[in-house]
Design an enzyme around this catalytic site. Sequence first.
Site, PDB file in Angstrom:
ATOM      1  N   GLU A  90       1.047  -1.210  -0.009  1.00 43.49           N
ATOM      2  CA  GLU A  90      -0.087  -0.152  -0.020  1.00 43.49           C
ATOM      3  C   GLU A  90       1.128   1.258  -0.194  1.00 43.49           C
ATOM      4  O   GLU A  90       1.584   1.442   0.798  1.00 43.49           O
ATOM      5  CB  GLU A  90      -0.923   0.016   1.066  1.00 43.49           C
ATOM      6  CG  GLU A  90      -1.919  -1.087   1.125  1.00 43.49           C
ATOM      7  CD  GLU A  90      -2.862  -1.456   0.083  1.00 43.49           C
ATOM      8  OE1 GLU A  90      -3.023  -0.243  -0.567  1.00 43.49           O
ATOM      9  OE2 GLU A  90      -3.504  -2.233  -0.062  1.00 43.49           O
ATOM     10  N   ARG A 100     -18.078  -0.356   5.362  1.00 40.51           N
ATOM     11  CA  ARG A 100     -19.197  -1.039   4.699  1.00 40.51           C
ATOM     12  C   ARG A 100     -19.903  -1.961   5.885  1.00 40.51           C
ATOM     13  O   ARG A 100     -21.202  -2.331   5.799  1.00 40.51           O
ATOM     14  CB  ARG A 100     -18.771  -1.699   3.615  1.00 40.51           C
ATOM     15  CG  ARG A 100     -19.835  -2.530   2.852  1.00 40.51           C
ATOM     16  CD  ARG A 100     -19.161  -3.472   1.624  1.00 40.51           C
ATOM     17  NE  ARG A 100     -18.116  -4.224   1.893  1.00 40.51           N
ATOM     18  CZ  ARG A 100     -18.222  -5.561   2.495  1.00 40.51           C
ATOM     19  NH1 ARG A 100     -19.667  -5.778   2.623  1.00 40.51           N
ATOM     20  NH2 ARG A 100     -17.044  -6.373   2.842  1.00 40.51           N
ATOM     21  N   CYS A 153      -7.963  -1.497   8.458  1.00 36.19           N
ATOM     22  CA  CYS A 153      -6.591  -1.706   7.531  1.00 36.19           C
ATOM     23  C   CYS A 153      -6.144  -0.040   7.411  1.00 36.19           C
ATOM     24  O   CYS A 153      -5.005   0.260   8.076  1.00 36.19           O
ATOM     25  CB  CYS A 153      -6.666  -2.513   6.481  1.00 36.19           C
ATOM     26  SG  CYS A 153      -6.673  -4.195   6.818  1.00 36.19           S
ATOM     27  N   HIS A 176      -1.131  -5.650   2.134  1.00 34.49           N
ATOM     28  CA  HIS A 176      -2.544  -6.530   2.077  1.00 34.49           C
ATOM     29  C   HIS A 176      -1.902  -7.916   1.515  1.00 34.49           C
ATOM     30  O   HIS A 176      -1.207  -7.880   0.829  1.00 34.49           O
ATOM     31  CB  HIS A 176      -3.573  -5.839   1.434  1.00 34.49           C
ATOM     32  CG  HIS A 176      -4.419  -5.153   2.116  1.00 34.49           C
ATOM     33  ND1 HIS A 176      -4.745  -3.595   1.976  1.00 34.49           N
ATOM     34  CD2 HIS A 176      -5.320  -5.497   3.014  1.00 34.49           C
ATOM     35  CE1 HIS A 176      -5.488  -3.206   2.911  1.00 34.49           C
ATOM     36  NE2 HIS A 176      -5.994  -4.015   3.614  1.00 34.49           N
TER      37      HIS A 176
END
Length: 218
Positions: A90, A100, A153, A176
Amino acid sequence: MPAIGGVLVRVLVTGFEPFGGDTVNESWQATTALATDWRAARDGAELVVAPLPVTFSAGPAELLRLLGRHSPDVVVATGLAGGTEAVRLERVAVNVADARIPDNAGAQPVDEAVVGDGPAAYFSTLPLKAAWSAVRSDGVPATVSNTAGTYVCNATFYALQHALAGRPAVRSGFVHVPRAAQLDVASSARALRAVVLTTAAAVRGELSEPRLAAGAEH
């Protein structure tokens, strides 16, 4: 092995506990697999691994507590990314939590700041292109990703970079890993090993970071 002032580079790697109804989290499985095969004298670094809770409050808080306890030179936080077949290095953490699904404590922030007075984003300070090249050279699919999402995360990644913003000597970032059905845990662990060793070399001043394109057109 070369070391800073005769002392091994101190490395902290974290993974997450299961969430969303899962019974395992591959990020913690890969992290523990990395630790199982680690030898400080061989690898030139002392490795500490720890699990983090999947909550917007306790996840970042636990990582910051670990920073204070271990004073690492390298920090690699890891998490699970479903729907991908490649390890994702990342590049950027954004100052927004937009969940979500609820976290493991039932919290579900929507369009909230991770740090109220923080900047819009932080970049990883891992040697991303060198680590990306090292992971792929080890036969593991990998990408440089430009979004860590807006769940725990990303919140943990952002809190980490915020805490270390005034400590440029510490190299830190987020990786990830895919689900085991897409990439076996042993391969994810090899990728983490490549990232850690590459970053430790950068801390020791032994790494010349390559200029490689890894952008996206969308």
